[in-house]
Motif scaffolding. Structure first.
Motif, short mmCIF file in Angstrom:
data_model
loop_
_atom_site.label_atom_id
_atom_site.label_comp_id
_atom_site.label_asym_id
_atom_site.label_seq_id
_atom_site.Cartn_x
_atom_site.Cartn_y
_atom_site.Cartn_z
N VAL A 168 0.83 -1.21 0.00
CA VAL A 168 0.00 0.00 0.00
C VAL A 168 0.86 1.26 0.00
N TRP A 169 1.86 1.30 0.89
CA TRP A 169 2.69 2.51 0.99
C TRP A 169 3.62 2.65 -0.21
N ALA A 170 4.06 1.54 -0.79
CA ALA A 170 4.88 1.60 -2.00
C ALA A 170 4.07 2.21 -3.15
N ALA A 171 2.82 1.77 -3.30
CA ALA A 171 1.95 2.29 -4.36
C ALA A 171 1.64 3.77 -4.13
N GLY A 172 1.37 4.12 -2.88
CA GLY A 172 1.10 5.52 -2.56
C GLY A 172 2.27 6.41 -2.91
N ALA A 173 3.48 5.96 -2.61
CA ALA A 173 4.68 6.73 -2.92
C ALA A 173 4.86 6.87 -4.43
N MET A 174 4.62 5.78 -5.18
CA MET A 174 4.78 5.84 -6.64
C MET A 174 3.83 6.87 -7.25
N ILE A 175 2.58 6.88 -6.79
CA ILE A 175 1.60 7.83 -7.30
C ILE A 175 2.05 9.26 -7.03
N LEU A 176 2.51 9.52 -5.83
CA LEU A 176 2.94 10.88 -5.48
C LEU A 176 4.19 11.31 -6.24
N PHE A 177 5.15 10.39 -6.39
CA PHE A 177 6.36 10.72 -7.16
C PHE A 177 6.00 11.04 -8.61
N ASN A 178 5.05 10.29 -9.16
CA ASN A 178 4.63 10.53 -10.54
C ASN A 178 3.76 11.78 -10.68
N SER A 179 3.27 12.29 -9.55
CA SER A 179 2.44 13.49 -9.58
C SER A 179 3.26 14.76 -9.38
N GLY A 180 4.58 14.59 -9.28
CA GLY A 180 5.44 15.76 -9.18
C GLY A 180 6.23 15.89 -7.90
N THR A 181 5.99 15.03 -6.93
CA THR A 181 6.78 15.08 -5.70
C THR A 181 8.23 14.71 -6.00
N ASP A 182 9.15 15.49 -5.49
CA ASP A 182 10.57 15.27 -5.74
C ASP A 182 11.00 13.90 -5.20
N VAL A 183 11.65 13.10 -6.03
CA VAL A 183 12.07 11.76 -5.62
C VAL A 183 13.13 11.80 -4.53
N SER A 184 13.74 12.96 -4.32
CA SER A 184 14.75 13.08 -3.26
C SER A 184 14.12 13.39 -1.91
N THR A 185 12.78 13.54 -1.87
CA THR A 185 12.09 13.81 -0.62
C THR A 185 12.33 12.67 0.36
N GLY A 186 12.65 12.99 1.60
CA GLY A 186 12.93 11.97 2.60
C GLY A 186 11.74 11.06 2.86
N ALA A 187 12.02 9.80 3.18
CA ALA A 187 10.95 8.82 3.39
C ALA A 187 10.02 9.22 4.53
N THR A 188 10.60 9.77 5.62
CA THR A 188 9.77 10.19 6.75
C THR A 188 8.83 11.32 6.34
N GLU A 189 9.35 12.28 5.58
CA GLU A 189 8.52 13.38 5.09
C GLU A 189 7.44 12.88 4.15
N MET A 190 7.76 11.86 3.36
CA MET A 190 6.79 11.30 2.42
C MET A 190 5.59 10.70 3.13
N VAL A 191 5.80 10.20 4.34
CA VAL A 191 4.69 9.63 5.12
C VAL A 191 3.57 10.66 5.28
N GLY A 192 3.95 11.88 5.67
CA GLY A 192 2.96 12.94 5.84
C GLY A 192 2.31 13.35 4.53
N ILE A 193 3.11 13.44 3.46
CA ILE A 193 2.60 13.84 2.15
C ILE A 193 1.59 12.82 1.63
N ILE A 194 1.93 11.53 1.71
CA ILE A 194 1.03 10.47 1.25
C ILE A 194 -0.25 10.45 2.08
N SER A 195 -0.11 10.56 3.38
CA SER A 195 -1.26 10.51 4.28
C SER A 195 -2.26 11.62 3.97
#
Length: 494
Positions: A287-314
Motif C-alpha cells: 500500500v505505501w509503495a503504491a502511494g509513494a509511486m503515485i505521489l512521485f509521478n504526480s510531481g513530488t521530488d524523488v529526493s524527498t525523505g521517506a519520513t517526510e513522504m509519510v505525511g505527504i502520502i497521508s
C-alpha cells in the motif's frame, strides 16, 4: 502498472494462504501443551486470545520498515509490486512462522537459546553479539523515528528544538513501563487501540490508491516494464532487499515471534499468528509503495525523505483530518515495535545469564542496564549530523544478517527431523548472497570495489564473494546437521 499492483496483492493473499498451509503441514502442529499453559508465570508466559496474539504480533513486527522501506524501494521501479509479495510469502512469512513454532516447542525459548541448541555454542556466541546489537539499535531507531514524526507532523515544530527531547523522554518512559510490567497488563491492553489506528490508516491509503485508479501508477522513469533507474544509481541487488527489509524479510521478527510463542494457547493457532501476520505486513508495504509511486509521478521530488513522504502520502489520500490519523498510525508502528524490542532484549540477556524474571527488582535492574546505552546511542544519533543515517544503515544490514542465522537454524531443525528443509535453505542462500555482497561493497562495510580502484557502482568482486558465502552457508548447515542430528533428536524428545 495498476494491474501489476493488483496482481501483487493477489499473489500475496492467495499465495500466502496456500503456502502458509504448506508450511504448517511441514512443521506439523499438534495438541501438546504450549508454553503459555505449561509455564504460566503471569509475566511473560500468559495465555491470550488468538485475535489478541495476532494483533500484538502484527504490531510488534510492523515497525517503520514496511512503510519507510517500500517508499524508498519503489524508486527501483514497479518490480517492487512483485518482489514484495513473492519474498514475503516464500521467505519472510516462512521465517516468522518456523521461528515462532520452533520456539513454542522449546518452551518459548528466545532465538539465541535456539541457536545454541541446534547450531552449537560457537554460533550462539556470534549470534548473541549480532542480535543484542540489533535489539538495541531497533529500540533506539524506534524512539527517534516516532519522536520526529510527532514533533514535525503532529505538533508542527522544529525537530531540532528542545521539545524533541521531551517527546523522546515520553516514548522512552512508555518503553520502560512496557518492558518491566507483565505482557498482558500493558501491551495486551493498549495494542487493540493501536491496532485499530494502524489498520484504518492502511485502509485509508489503499482506498485512495483505488480511487486514483492507477492513473499515476506507472514506472517512474519509463525505462522498462519492471525496473527504473534509481536516482542515485544504486543496484537493485542487493540494495533493494536491504532497503525494503521488513516488508519482505526481517531478522527482528524472530525476536518478536519468540515473545508471542509464550502467549499462544494452541499450536494450531501458529499459522494465523506468525505466518499470516507477516502477510499482513506485506500488504502494508504494498500500500505505501503504491502511494509513494503515485505521489512521485504526480510531481513530488524523488529526493524527498521517506519520513517526510509519510505525511505527504497521508494527507494526499486521506485529507487533513484523515492524514493526521494515518500519520498517527505510522507513529504507532515504531512505538509498538520499540517496546517489544527492549522487552525481547531483556529476556535474551536474562535467558543467557539465568536471571529470574519473576522478580520485579531484577526486571527493573536489568531494564535500566539496557536503557543506559540506548540513551547514549540516541544522544549520539541526534547530536551528530550523520549519526542517524549511519545508525539506520547498520540497522538495515544487521536486520538481514540476523535473518540469515534464523534461516540456517530453521534448516538445521527441519533436516534433523527429516522434513522438507529446502523451503528454508533456498531463502537462506538468497539472503546470504544479499548481506554478503552488500557489506563487501558498501562504504559502511569493506567498500571493496572503491578500495581496489574499481567503478564504485560495480559489484563484480562483491558478487563473487557473495556467491562464495552462499557455498559456505550450504556447507556449514550440512556440517552442523550431520554433527548434531542425534543430539537434536534426543533433546527434542525430552
Amino acid at each position: 502498472m495498476f494491474f501489476l499492483f493488483i496482481l501483487g496483492m493477489f499473489l500475496l493473499i492467495v499465495g500466502g494462504y496456500f503456502y502458509g498451509k504448506f508450511c504448517e503441514r511441514v512443521f506439523g502442529p499438534d495438541d501438546r501443551e504450549t508454553p503459555a499453559v505449561k509455564s504460566y508465570d503471569g509475566v511473560d508466559y500468559v495465555p491470550m486470545k488468538s485475535w489478541k496474539n495476532k494483533l500484538i504480533e502484527l504490531l510488534n513486527i510492523a515497525g517503520t520498515g514496511p512503510i519507510l522501506g517500500p517508499i524508498q524501494g519503489i524508486l527501483f521501479g514497479p518490480v517492487a509490486f512483485i518482489t514484495i509479495p513473492i519474498g514475503c510469502v516464500l521467505a519472510g512469512a516462512l521465517h516468522d512462522y518456523f521461528v515462532g513454532m520452533i520456539s513454542m516447542r522449546n518452551n518459548g525459548a528466545q532465538v539465541p537459546k535456539l541457536v545454541s541448541k541446534y547450531m552449537g555454542n560457537t554460533m550462539n556466541k556470534v549470534y548473541n553479539i549480532v542480535i543484542w546489537l540489533l535489539m538495541l539499535l531497533t529500540g533506539v531507531v524506534f524512539i527517534y523515528t516516532p519522536g520526529d514524526l510527532i514533533v514535525n507532523d503532529i505538533l508542527h515544530m522544529d525537530i531540532n528544538s528542545n521539545v524533541i527531547w521531551i517527546v523522546y523522554a515520553a516514548i522512552l518512559f512508555y518503553y520502560i513501563i512496557s518492558t518491566i510490567f507483565p505482557i498482558d497488563k500493558i501491551i495486551g491492553r493498549v495494542y487493540p487501540l493501536f491496532g485499530a489506528v494502524l489498520i484504518i490508516s492502511a485502509i485509508g491509503v489503499f482506498i485512495g490508491i483505488i480511487r486514483d485508479g492507477g492513473a499515476n501508477l506507472h514506472n517512474l522513469t519509463n525505462t522498462g516494464l519492471l525496473f527504473a533507474k534509481h536516482p542515485t544509481g544504486q543496484k537493485f541487488i542487493p540494495v533493494f532487499f536491504i532497503t525494503v527489509a521488513c516488508g519482505i524479510m526481517s531478522g527482528f521478527h524472530g525476536s518478536q515471534a519468540t515473545l508471542i510463542s509464550r502467549t499462544v494457547k494452541h499450536e494450531k493457532e501458529g499459522r494465523g499468528v506468525f505466518y499470516n501476520m507477516m502477510i499482513g505486513e506485506g500488504l502494508i508495504a504494498m500500500v505505501w509503495a503504491a502511494g509513494a509511486m503515485i505521489l512521485f509521478n504526480s510531481g513530488t521530488d524523488v529526493s524527498t525523505g521517506a519520513t517526510e513522504m509519510v505525511g505527504i502520502i497521508s494527507r494526499e489520500f486521506m485529507g487533513t483530518v484523515g492524514g493526521l490519523f494515518a500519520i498517527a498510525g505510522v507513529i504507532v508502528l515504531p512505538i509498538t515495535s520499540g517496546d517489544t524490542a527492549f522487552r525481547s532484549l531483556r529476556l535474551m540477556i536474562a535467558e543467557q545469564f539465568n536471571i529470574d524474571q519473576k522478580s520485579a527488582v531484577k526486571r527493573v535492574v536489568l531494564s535500566l542496564i539496557i536503557f543506559v546505552p540506548a540513551i547514549a546511542i540516541l544522544f549520539f544519533a541526534k547530536s551528530n549530523a550523520d549519526g542517524f543515517n549511519l545508525l539506520w544503515r547498520y540497522f538495515g544490514f544487521t536486520n538481514q544478517f540476523v535473518a540469515v542465522f534464523a534461516l540456517a537454524l530453521i534448516t538445521v531443525y527441519l533436516k534433523a527431523h527429516g522434513k522438507n528443509y529446502w523451503i528454508s535453505m533456498i531463502p537462506g542462500f538468497y539472503y546470504t548472497f544479499i548481506v554478503a555482497s552488500y557489506i563487501f561493497h558498501e562504504p559502511i562495510g569493506f567498500g571493496l570495489e572503491s578500495r581496489l580502484g574499481l567503478d564504485p557502482q560495480s559489484y563484480t568482486i562483491s558478487y563473487i564473494l557473495g556467491a562464495v558465502f552462499v557455498v559456505l552457508f550450504y556447507i556449514l548447515v550440512l556440517k552442523i546437521t550431520s554433527k548434531r542430528k542425534d543430539e537434536i533428536i534426543k533433546l527434542d524428545k525430552i
